[in-house]
Design a protein around this motif. Structure first.
Motif, short mmCIF file in Angstrom:
data_model
loop_
_atom_site.label_atom_id
_atom_site.label_comp_id
_atom_site.label_asym_id
_atom_site.label_seq_id
_atom_site.Cartn_x
_atom_site.Cartn_y
_atom_site.Cartn_z
N ILE A 1 -1.09 0.28 1.56
CA ILE A 1 -0.55 -0.56 2.64
C ILE A 1 0.43 -1.61 2.09
O ILE A 1 1.56 -1.71 2.55
CB ILE A 1 -1.67 -1.28 3.42
N LEU A 2 -0.03 -2.39 1.12
CA LEU A 2 0.79 -3.51 0.63
C LEU A 2 1.57 -3.17 -0.63
O LEU A 2 2.64 -3.72 -0.86
CB LEU A 2 -0.11 -4.72 0.33
N GLY A 3 1.04 -2.28 -1.45
CA GLY A 3 1.60 -2.08 -2.77
C GLY A 3 0.98 -3.08 -3.73
O GLY A 3 0.47 -4.12 -3.32
N ARG A 4 1.00 -2.75 -5.01
CA ARG A 4 0.26 -3.55 -5.99
C ARG A 4 0.74 -4.99 -6.08
O ARG A 4 -0.05 -5.92 -6.16
CB ARG A 4 0.33 -2.89 -7.37
N GLU A 5 2.06 -5.18 -6.06
CA GLU A 5 2.59 -6.53 -6.30
C GLU A 5 2.16 -7.49 -5.19
O GLU A 5 1.64 -8.58 -5.46
CB GLU A 5 4.11 -6.46 -6.40
#
Ligand SMILES: [Zn+2]
Length: 811
Positions: free
Chosen positions: A549-553
Motif C-alpha cells: 500500500i505505502l511502499g517501504r519508505e
C-alpha cells in the motif's frame, strides 16, 4: 481471450448523471462506501491530550509510580514474602481519593472470575473444540490443574497496608484488583507514599500456566536436577489511570495482559546464596554476589566480539549439585520501566556480550545482551540465544528507536515466551534438545528456528509494549501484532529461507477466509483464534501496508514517527492509525476498516478480459477483417457437416436464383466506399488519425471483490513477445462499487495472459480466479497420514551433538 474489433473512437466527453442536493448517504441498501472516514464513526474526537494527527497533545499526561521492594524466596515452601514502598505521583488533572492496584496472582483463586468463567471451547484455556459441544473427556493435566487450584491456596495474601506514618490504611479487594483508600485527597502534581506487605505461593508453571513460576528437573548423569524460578506479576502493581479511560480496572482473566505505569524501581531479591539472579534493571552490588572471576568476565564481555561465559556450563553443573542454606541479597535498580520481573536458579549458565548502538537521546551507547539457561538447554542456547538478542536490537533499532535500557536478557525456564522490561522468559520446550535412549542429543530445524523466533519476539516486546506502553488488556494486536510484524522482519534478516510462522500474506489468507472470526479491534479476552487474530492478521496487515500500500519508505517513516511519538507514552489504536496516515500522507481509513474492523477477507476474482482494437474505417483493411469473419462462419458445424454430406444447395441446383451477389466477391471495396473513407480521413484531426494508425489495443478487465476487503489490484501482463508489465492499481479503484469494477489497460503489445497478485502479496485467499486465461492449480494430495512424531533432521541423518560441542569457551 475474446477479441472485438468494433470500438468507435468517441471524441465527445462521457457524461453521467450526478444526483443533486442529496443528503450524504454512505450506506444505501446494501451498498457501503468502503472509503468513508472513521472519524466520528469509530474513532474518538481529538482533544488536548491526543491530537487528530496521532501525536500526544499539549496536555498529555501520565502517572508516575516508583517502587522500593524487598522480596524473599522461601525455596522449600515455594513461597514469596514481599514488602513494597510505593510513591504514587498524580499527574492527572483529576484529584484522586483512592488508587487501584493489580493483584494478578488472584486469578488462581478457585473463586476468581478467571477460574469461575473457564468454559469448554471458546478461546480460553480449555480451547480446542467448538464452543457448546460436550467433550469426550478431560485430560489428566487439566484435572490436576483444577485440583491444585482448589487445594493449594494460590493468590495474594495482603498482610499489611500502611501510610507514611506507619498507620494502617483501608483497602478493598475486588477479584484481581485492590482499591486503596487514601487518607487525604491526592491533588494534581502531588505524591503519596505508603507500604504494602504481602506473600503468595508460587505456581508450578507447567501445571498451572501463568507466565511465571517454577520448574524442577530430574537429576541425570549429565545434570544435577534442581529448579528454575521465573518470577512475574509478583507484587501489587498500580493499575493504569489514563486520560481516555480513567482507571483501567478490568479484571485479569488470564489472557488480556497488562496496562501499567512507568516508574523507577529499587528491588532487593533475597535468595539462596548459590543462586544466579537475573532481573529487570542493573545489578547494584556485584561485589557482594558475584565472584571475582565472574566480575572480570562480565567486564571482558562488554567489549568482546562474541558472547563470553560469566558462568560456564561446567560451573553451573557443579553449582546445581551443591545446595546451601545461607542466603544472599541481589540488588537491582531500573529506571523508567513499566514492570519488573526476575529469575533465579543455581542451574544457570550465564553468557553476555556488549552490543554497541547509536545512543541518541537518552539511549545507552552499549547494551549488555545476556542469556541465562540450564545445561538441559544446551547446545542450542549458548549458540543462539545471546546472538538472537543482539540481532533483535539491530533490527528493531532500525525500525523504531535505539534500545533505551542498559541490558537485554533472555532466560530459559518453564515459561515459553513472555516479556518484561529488560528481561524475557523464553523457556518451555523452546531450545531443549531431544535425548534418545542412549543419551544422544539432537534438535530439529523447527526447534532451532522456534528458539530464535521466540527470543526475537520476546526481546522485541521490550520495545512494544514495554516502552511504547499500549494497553495489552484491551488491544492485544497493538503489542502482539506490531511486534509479530517486526519479528517477521528480524527473522527474514536472520538467515535466508527462514520460514516464519507469521507475517507473510500467504500464511493468513486461509484464516481470513474462515468463518469463526472476530475483527482485530476486539477486546483481548473475547477473541477466539487468538494467534491468528491478534498476532498473524495484524502482523500481515502491516506487511501488506508496508510492501503493497505505502511502499517501504513511506511506511518506515510513519512507523518510526509512531514509535518515537509514543516511546515511554501510552498510545491507543487511533493514535497509531492517525500517525500512519498523517506522516505517510496517504488516507488509509479503508484499509483499517477492511483489515481491523471487519472479518472480511481478501479475494479478488479476475472474471474476464476483453481485447479491443480500433475500427480503422479504412475499407481496404476492414473488408479483409469482414472476409475473415465470413470464412470463420463457413467453418461452423452445420455448414461443415452439410459440405461433408455433399448436400447441394438450392441455389446451386437452380442457377436462375443466382444474382449479382452470387457472382461477385461481396468484400470487394467499391470506389464510393474508398472516396467516403478518404474524405473522412481528411476531416480527422491529426491526433485522431494517429490513434487509429497506431495499432493500440484496449483491454477491458472485469473484477469481482469476492472477499469483501477492498485492496489494490496488482496485475502482471504477459505479451505475445514474451515481455511482461507489472501494474499496481490503487484500492481506490473500488470507490464507486466495492464489489465489481471494470478497468482498462491500453498497450500497443498483444496480451496473451494476465495474472492477479503475481507476488502473492495481498493475502488473496482463492488464487484459482487470479489467472486469465484460467490455469490448472497444482495441489498435493496426501495419500495417508503418517505418525505425528516431530522429526529431527539431525536425528534422521544420525548427526550427534553434545551439550558442549558447539561452544566451549572460556574454560
Ligand atoms: Zn508476544
Amino acid at each position: 481471450m475474446r477479441t472485438i474489433t468494433m470500438i468507435a473512437l468517441a471524441t465527445a466527453t462521457a457524461t453521467f448523471n450526478v444526483a443533486v442536493a442529496q443528503p450524504v448517504q454512505q450506506t444505501v441498501n446494501d451498498w457501503q462506501d468502503a472509503f468513508r472516514q472513521l472519524e466520528d464513526e469509530d474513532w474518538p474526537s481529538p482533544n488536548r491530550e491526543r491530537r487528530a494527527t496521532g501525536a500526544p497533545g499539549p496536555d498529555y499526561w501520565q502517572q508516575q509510580v516508583d517502587y522500593d521492594i524487598d522480596i524473599r524466596l522461601d525455596e522449600e515452601a515455594r513461597h514469596l514474602y514481599g514488602t513494597e514502598t510505593v510513591t504514587y505521583t498524580n499527574n492527572a488533572p483529576d484529584t484522586l481519593d483512592f488508587l487501584w492496584f493489580l493483584l494478578d496472582q488472584n486469578r488462581f483463586r478457585p473463586d476468581s472470575m478467571a477460574v469461575m468463567t473457564e468454559t469448554v471451547g471458546g478461546g480460553g484455556r480449555s480451547a480446542g473444540r467448538a464452543g457448546g459441544s460436550f467433550p469426550d473427556g478431560i485430560s489428566a493435566s487439566a484435572m490436576r490443574r483444577r485440583q491444585m487450584i482448589e487445594a493449594d491456596g494460590y493468590g495474594f495474601n495482603i498482610t499489611g497496608v500502611t501510610d507514611a506514618d506507619g498507620e494502617p490504611m483501608d483497602f478493598t479487594i475486588v477479584d484481581t484488583l485492590l482499591r486503596l483508600d487514601l487518607d487525604d485527597d491526592l491533588n494534581t502534581g502531588d505524591s503519596v507514599t505508603f507500604t504494602i506487605e504481602w506473600d503468595y505461593r508460587l505456581v508450578e508453571t507447567q501445571v498451572i500456566g501463568g507466565r511465571a513460576g517454577w520448574e524442577c528437573f530430574e537429576e541425570t548423569e549429565d545434570t544435577g536436577g534442581d529448579c528454575i524460578y521465573q518470577i512475574a506479576q509478583w507484587f501489587p502493581r498500580a493499575a493504569a489511570f489514563s486520560d481516555y479511560e480513567g482507571w483501567h480496572n478490568k479484571a485479569f482473566l488470564g489472557r488480556g495482559e497488562f496496562a501499567l505505569e512507568f516508574g523507577d524501581y529499587d528491588v532487593s531479591i533475597r535468595v539462596p546464596q548459590d543462586f544466579i539472579v537475573s532481573a529487570t534493571g542493573v545489578l547494584q552490588n556485584p561485589d557482594e554476589v558475584l565472584t571475582e572471576p565472574q566480575r572480570d568476565r562480565l567486564e571482558e564481555a562488554r567489549t568482546s566480539d562474541e558472547p563470553v561465559f560469566i558462568v560456564t556450563p561446567a560451573e553451573a553443573r557443579a553449582n546445581e549439585r551443591r545446595g546451601t542454606r545461607s542466603m544472599a541479597t541481589w540488588e537491582f535498580r531500573a529506571e523508567n520501566v513499566r514492570d519488573f520481573a526476575w529469575a533465579g536458579s543455581r542451574k544457570f549458565i550465564w553468557d553476555a556480550v556488549g552490543v554497541e548502538q547509536d545512543g541518541r537521546g537518552d539511549a545507552p551507547d552499549l547494551v549488555m545482551a545476556m542469556s541465562f539457561y540450564p545445561n538441559e538447554s544446551e547446545p542450542l542456547w549458548s549458540t543462539f540465544s545471546t546472538r538472537a538478542v543482539e540481532h533483535t536490537l539491530d533490527v528493531y533499532n532500525e525500525f523504531a528507536f535505539p534500545y533505551p535500557y542498559p541490558v537485554a536478557q533472555s532466560i530459559a525456564g518453564p515459561q515459553g515466551g513472555m516479556e518484561y522490561p529488560m528481561i524475557t522468559f523464553n523457556g518451555g520446550s523452546y531450545g531443549r534438545p531431544m535425548v534418545d535412549d542412549d543419551g544422544n542429543l539432537s534438535y530439529s530445524l523447527g526447534s532451532k528456528r522456534g528458539l530464535i523466533g521466540v527470543i526475537i519476539h520476546e526481546i522485541g516486546h521490550i520495545y512494544f509494549p514495554m516502552v511504547v506502553n499500549t494497553d495489552e488488556r484491551q488491544w492485544t494486536w497493538m503489542d502482539e501484532g506490531i511486534n509479530t510484524f517486526l519479528q517477521f522482519q528480524a527473522e527474514q534478516q536472520w538467515e535466508e529461507g527462514f520460514r516464519s510462522r507469521r507475517g507473510d500474506p500467504d500464511l493468513i489468507s486461509a484464516y481470513m477466509a474462515s468463518s469463526n472470526q472476530m475483527p482485530i479491534m476486539t477486546q483481548s479476552d473475547s477473541i477466539v483464534q487468538f494467534g491468528s487474530n491478534a498476532y498473524g492478521k495484524p502482523a500481515t496487515a502491516l506487511v501488506v501496508l508496508r510492501e503493497t500500500i505505502l511502499g517501504r519508505e513511506l511506511f518506515d517513516d510513519a512507523f518510526r514517527a509512531y514509535s518515537e511519538r509514543w516511546r515511554f507514552r501510552r498510545p491507543t489504536p487511533y493514535d497509531f492509525f492517525r500517525t500512519m496516515e498523517e506522516v505517510s500522507g496517504v488516507d488509509l481509513d479503508w484499509f483499517w476498516r477492511g483489515w481491523f474492523y471487519s472479518t472480511d477477507h481478501v479475494d479478488i476474482s479476475l472474471d474476464r478480459v476483453i481485447e479491443g482494437t480500433f475500427d480503422t474505417e479504412d475499407p481496404a483493411i476492414e473488408s479483409l477483417l469482414e472476409r475473415a469473419d465470413d470464412t470463420e462462419f463457413r467453418e461452423n458445424l452445420t455448414p461443415q457437416r452439410n459440405a461433408a454430406e455433399g448436400i447441394v444447395t438450392y441455389a446451386d441446383r437452380n442457377p436462375e436464383v443466382q444474382d449479382f451477389y452470387s457472382a461477385n466477391d461481396p468484400f470487394t471495396v467499391t470506389e464510393r466506399e474508398r472516396e467516403a473513407y478518404e474524405s473522412a480521413r481528411e476531416r480527422m484531426e491529426d491526433w485522431e488519425a494517429e490513434i487509429l494508425d497506431s495499432g493500440t489495443r484496449v483491454y477491458y478487465l472485469d473484477f469481482t471483490n469476492e472477499g469483501g476487503v477492498v485492496m489494490p489490484i496488482i496485475l502482471e501482463f504477459t505479451f505475445a513477445d514474451g515481455t511482461t508489465d507489472l501494474v499496481r492499481i490503487p484500492a481506490e479503484v473500488w470507490r464507486y462499487d466495492p464489489r465489481n469494477v471494470t478497468w482498462t489497460y491500453v498497450t500497443d503489445r498483444q496480451v496473451v495472459s494476465v495474472e492477479l497478485d503475481p507476488l502473492r502479496e495481498t493475502a488473496d485467499a482463492d488464487r484459482t480466479d487470479n489467472y486469465y486465461p484460467p490455469r490448472i492449480e497444482p495441489s498435493r494430495l496426501e495419500l495417508y497420514r503418517s505418525s505425528s512424531n516431530p522429526s529431527s533432521m539431525m536425528d534422521d541423518l544420525d548427526l550427534r551433538v553434545t551439550r558442549d560441542s558447539v561452544r566451549t569457551r572460556p574454560e
